[in-house]
Design a protein around this motif. Structure first.
Motif, short mmCIF file in Angstrom:
data_model
loop_
_atom_site.label_atom_id
_atom_site.label_comp_id
_atom_site.label_asym_id
_atom_site.label_seq_id
_atom_site.Cartn_x
_atom_site.Cartn_y
_atom_site.Cartn_z
N MET B 1 6.96 4.97 15.63
CA MET B 1 5.81 4.83 14.69
C MET B 1 6.24 3.48 14.18
SD MET B 1 3.61 6.99 12.31
CE MET B 1 3.58 8.52 13.22
N ASN B 5 4.32 -0.71 12.80
CA ASN B 5 4.44 -1.30 11.51
C ASN B 5 4.30 -2.76 11.60
OD1 ASN B 5 4.79 1.01 10.16
ND2 ASN B 5 6.61 1.04 9.71
N TYR B 47 1.18 0.73 5.40
CA TYR B 47 0.08 0.32 6.71
C TYR B 47 -0.78 1.57 7.07
CZ TYR B 47 3.74 -3.18 7.23
OH TYR B 47 4.59 -4.12 7.34
N GLU B 50 -0.33 5.57 7.76
CA GLU B 50 1.01 6.03 7.55
C GLU B 50 0.93 6.70 6.15
OE1 GLU B 50 4.21 3.59 7.17
OE2 GLU B 50 3.35 2.58 5.37
N THR B 51 1.91 7.39 5.90
CA THR B 51 2.21 7.96 4.58
C THR B 51 3.34 7.38 4.17
OG1 THR B 51 1.12 10.20 5.03
CG2 THR B 51 2.59 10.18 3.38
N THR B 222 -4.61 7.04 4.78
CA THR B 222 -3.50 6.34 4.53
C THR B 222 -3.15 7.10 3.12
OG1 THR B 222 -4.28 4.33 5.55
CG2 THR B 222 -2.19 4.45 4.28
N SER B 237 6.04 12.50 4.99
CA SER B 237 6.07 11.06 4.92
C SER B 237 6.39 10.33 6.32
CB SER B 237 7.04 10.60 4.09
OG SER B 237 6.76 11.11 2.66
N THR B 238 6.06 9.16 6.56
CA THR B 238 6.33 8.42 7.61
C THR B 238 7.59 7.67 7.19
OG1 THR B 238 3.87 7.99 7.78
CG2 THR B 238 5.41 7.01 9.69
N ARG B 239 7.41 6.88 6.15
CA ARG B 239 8.45 6.17 5.71
C ARG B 239 8.82 6.66 4.13
NH1 ARG B 239 7.60 0.36 5.06
NH2 ARG B 239 5.43 0.68 4.79
N ALA B 253 12.52 4.82 7.40
CA ALA B 253 11.66 5.70 7.88
C ALA B 253 12.15 7.04 7.50
CB ALA B 253 11.84 5.30 9.50
N ASN B 329 13.93 -0.60 10.40
CA ASN B 329 13.17 0.08 9.68
C ASN B 329 13.97 0.81 8.44
OD1 ASN B 329 14.44 2.25 10.92
ND2 ASN B 329 12.64 2.40 12.48
#
Ligand code: ADP
Ligand code: MG
Lengths: 536, 338
Positions: B1, B5, B47, B50-51, B222, B237-239, B253, B329
């Motif tokens: 993922m 980004n 982005y 994403e979360t 998002t 979360s993604t990041r 990340a 990341n």
């Protein structure tokens, strides 16, 4: 349309057992339910409703006009059983016995004499009257006392008046044409009605023109003088000319018609009075009378006639012979209206300014609150009194004067409420979805302060009525012939010892209303306060 | 993922955002004697799809960040670019268009719903507001809004027959569902969620989190997701960005952060979180931070974490560490890694 269809299909697979839309319990519904459990509050609601109902329906209630002065009926005491004539007779007789006692013609024993003297010296004249009336009647019967000739004459003439005097009012008049068809006089054309009046008087119609022109001008002039004071006669005349010139023929004709109609009615009244007066002495008619009478061969009128002295005053009369019951009801109309309208205006001003100050904050808040502070500092009563003195003493000015200074407390209260609410997340939520400031204030903040506002307003109404009463008591409130509870109390204080009912009834009626409003306010406060949920 | 980004344009970019609340004194003539530096210069991008999770202790400025982004407070300085528009300087009408695409979910399910409105009124409010302004595309009538409300209620797991009920007749979890439905009503691109589950029971928390991730997949949403609970953040979360005293100290990340925390504060935070396995939990070494969180009123000359840092160096006292990219990341603001 599509959405609608979706709604349909979903309804079929809805899961709750009755498959019905559930109606929510709003907080105000909850509060109402709690209020209903509070006995005092319920009684108060009922009382207040009765008061309001009476005040609103006053014009159609079967009561005597509140401003009708009957000189013969001055200061009659309240009575459920006796007619005005009987009360009047008792009152006059008592006075005459007292006079005879003073002159030494009505003899009582030594002890009684001393007691009576004592009452007189303590100015309890009504006790003297109350005592001498049965005593005199007894002595008159047993022959130890007789009236002298002039007294007997006045008694006889009064008895005759009580038996015969009638009061007539003309409800409607019809003109009969050759075919015997009736047409309402009110719907006649102006020249027809003038001709009718001329015929009634037996004069030429054009002779009337000068008279009614003069009367209408005088009438207008009086109105102009009442509206604007302090001008010279020339200026008044100019204003009159102006008004007459700008008036359309139609409006002028209407004035003429009104003037002549009144005259015809009063002529007919006199004529009917003459006819009935002779009949009444022969006791042929039964009263009250309400029928169509052919007054002349071409005029028919529906005549209402009652025996003047058959009236009943359940709450007595005042010093001008006006019915207290009717005055209290009409007085309630004024007092309650001032209470409600005054509160409504002050709440409107207070809520708008308070919520703006609370929500916007900053300079606006600062400015509004300083104005409030300054106005708080001014002597409130003095302001009202000065305002009444400057702008004239009428009910409208009273409303106005009360409203502009009584929004202070409510605006502070609402401001405090709004300030504590405006940082709540639901307000932030509304802002984050782009709600406008008015929407946030009136859809989110004010509804959530509503309980406080309602409770405050309910408790505010009695204080308005008190203020109005106080001003009327001082003679700054409503002016005669209008009445308010305060002015009734104020007028009656002078004759308090002789005529206590004139003070007692308006005072008690007002007190009950104020109590009811206060209990209702307390009840509402308990109902809206979530903490009180457990107490009930 | 993380790869895409860089390829995609960010939906939301926050640059050096500061939010200082003045501390005033004086009764009539107000004088500013200092400021609460609730948010003190943070930058990040979010982005599409994403979360981004933000964690940190209570009072570190997470809520203030979200509110500044949503323009509920005017930021002291910095910029917020959303959807190609600078929100800080945008005129009112542009801001309204942006607000349609950016909705919020709040922390307190009791305070965030107007107690005097029915569920139907609450959920339809955003639609009504935009419909009154003629900004709905396509325009909706009363009937259509009604249908939309029912659909939303069903979607978030509420029986639509309860639409005439008031919020106080629902449980906390159900209320939060109402809040979610309201946020979805305008079909936004991004949802700013300020601790949406921290006021709820643990069992309810997972239901709401599941609902949120389902909705994300369905609608391509998002999220900017705030929490002080690391487990919640890891799940959704993604990041993740770690905040301390109004600053972001580490941004990475999600998986990477948990396996390889760099900043001493992140390490301490992770070591304080309970681990469900009792075996590991017993063996684990905890990092206990000394001292209290310093007052946010203070103006810092050096690292914001200096007073409590177990690895502090002399250099840290006088120099504020910049954000440094450690890997593709993973970024951290600490002198240990410069
Ligand atoms: N409107 C405000 N005025 C003054 N200080 C505030 C305001 N909002 C938040 N703060 C302060 O800013 C700091 C950060 O608060 P907040 O963003 O709510 O933290 P978090 O959401 O991370 O718990 C706190 O010290 C708080 O007291
Ligand atoms: Mg917070």
């Amino acid at each position: 349309m599509l959405n609608h269809k979706n709604g349909k299909t979903k309804q079929e697979k809805a899961t709750n057992e009755f498959n019905q839309i559930v109606v929510g319990n709003s907080l105000s519904k909850d509060a109402w339910r709690r209020l209903r459990k509070n006995k005092m509050a319920v009684i108060s609601v009922i009382l207040v409703s009765i008061y309001i109902l009476l005040a609103v329906t006053a014009p159609i209630l079967p009561i005597y006009p509140y401003d009708e002065i009957v000189i013969d009926h001055q200061d009659l005491p309240p009575s459920l059983t006796k007619t005005a004539g009987e009360l009047m007779r008792d009152k006059e007789l008592a006075k005459m016995y007292a006079q005879a006692w003073r002159q030494g013609r009505l003899v009582v024993d030594e002890a009684t004499n001393e007691m009576l003297e004592d009452w007189v010296s303590r100015s309890k004249v009504n006790k003297v009257w109350d005592y001498l009336l049965p005593e005199g009647n007894r002595q008159l019967e047993s022959g130890t006392f007789t009236w002298n000739a002039s007294e007997q004459r006045s008694i006889d003439s009064r008895e005759k008046r009580i038996a015969n005097e009638i009061q007539i009012s003309i409800e409607k008049m019809w003109l009969k044409d050759e075919q015997g068809k009736l047409s309402d006089v009110k719907h006649l054309e102006t020249d027809e009605i003038v001709a009718l009046y001329a015929k009634l008087l037996g004069v030429q119609a054009n002779l009337l023109v000068d008279q009614y022109t003069y009367e209408i001008e005088m009438q207008l002039l009086k109105k102009i003088k009442a509206e604007s004071t302090g001008l010279t006669d020339d200026e008044y005349n100019m204003m009159l000319r102006d008004q007459l010139d700008s008036m359309s023929t139609k409006n002028y004709d209407a004035l003429v018609k009104e003037n002549i109609y009144e005259k015809i009615a009063s002529t007919i009244k006199d004529m009917a009075m003459e006819q009935l007066g002779t009949e009444a002495s022969q006791a042929e008619t039964t009263y009250p009378l309400n029928e169509k009478v052919a007054v002349t061969e071409y005029l028919t009128a529906s005549v209402k006639a009652t025996k003047m002295h058959d009236r009943r005053y359940y709450l007595g009369t005042d010093s001008l012979g006006r019915d207290m019951l009717s005055r209290i009801i009409y007085g309630g109309q004024v007092s309650i209206a001032i209470g409600f309208i005054g509160t409504l205006t002050s709440v409107l001003i207070g809520v708008v300014l308070g919520s703006l100050a609370g929500y916007l904050g900053g300079k606006i808040d600062y400015f509004i609150m300083r104005v409030v502070d300054i106005m708080y500092g001014l002597p409130y009563m003095l302001l009202v009194i000065i305002a009444m003195a400057i702008f004239g003493r009428n009910i409208l000015n009273l409303f106005f004067a009360l409203a502009i200074i009584s929004w202070l407390t409510i605006s502070r209260m609402v401001r405090g409420q709004i300030m504590s609410l405006k940082n709540q997340e639901f307000v932030e939520a509304a802002r984050s979805m782009g709600a406008s400031t008015p929407r946030i204030i009136f859809k989110h903040l004010v509804p959530n302060s509503l309980s406080v506002i309602i409770v405050f307003s309910t408790l505010r109404i009695p204080s308005f009525i008190m203020t109005e009463s106080f001003l009327s008591f001082l003679g700054l409130g409503v002016q005669a012939p209008y009445a308010s509870w305060g002015s009734l109390v104020g007028e009656s204080v002078g004759g308090m010892t002789l005529y206590p009912w004139r003070l007692f009834f308006p005072a008690i009626v007002m007190t009950v209303f104020l109590f009811a409003m206060n209990f209702l306010g307390d009840g509402l406060r308990d109902a809206f306060d979530p903490q009180s949920k457990n107490q009930l | 993922m993380p790869e895409h980004n860089n390829s995609k344009q960010p939906l939301l970019t926050v640059t050096d955002l500061k939010q200082h609340f003045p501390i005033e004194t004086g009764f009539i003539f107000k004088k500013q004697i200092g400021a609460v530096r609730a948010v003190d210069g943070i930058s990040f991008s979010v982005y599409p799809g994403e979360t981004l999770g933000i964690v940190g202790e209570s009072g570190c400025g997470k809520s203030t960040t979200v509110r500044s982004i949503a323009q509920l407070y005017k930021p002291t300085s910095g910029s917020v670019w959303f959807n190609g528009l600078d929100l800080v300087n945008a005129p009112q009408d542009k801001l309204l268009i942006a607000r349609k695409e950016m909705q919020m979910i709040f922390q307190d399910p009791y305070a965030s719903l107007n107690p005097r409105m029915t569920v139907r009124q609450i959920i339809s409010e955003p639609l009504t507001i935009y419909s009154n302004r003629n900004m709905l595309d396509p325009p909706m009538g009363k009937q259509e809004i009604e249908g939309e409300v029912e659909e939303l209620m069903e979607r978030v797991g509420l029986n639509r027959l309860f639409k005439n009920r008031y919020p106080h007749e629902f449980s906390g979890g159900q209320r939060q569902r109402i809040g979610i439905a309201r946020a979805l009503a305008l079909n936004p691109k991004i949802i700013l969620a300020d601790e949406p589950v921290s006021a709820l029971d643990v069992s309810i928390q997972s239901q709401i989190l599941n609902l949120l991730s389902e909705l994300q997949k369905e609608r391509g949403l998002t999220y900017l997701f705030i929490a002080h609970d690391l487990a919640v953040i890891e799940y959704i979360s993604t990041r993740v960005a770690v905040m301390y005293l109004g600053k972001i100290v580490e941004l990475s990340a999600s998986g990477e952060l948990y396996h390889n925390p760099l900043h001493p504060y992140t390490k301490a935070l992770l070591s304080a979180a309970p681990i469900p396995d009792p075996e590991i939990e017993r063996k684990r070494k905890r990092i206990i931070l000394s001292g209290d969180v310093p007052s946010p009123n203070k103006v810092h000359k050096g690292c914001y974490f200096y007073e409590r840092c177990p690895n502090r160096m002399d250099h840290c006292a006088t120099n504020i560490p910049p954000m440094k990219k450690i890997s593709d990341n993973h970024e951290v603001a600490c002198w240990l890694y410069q």
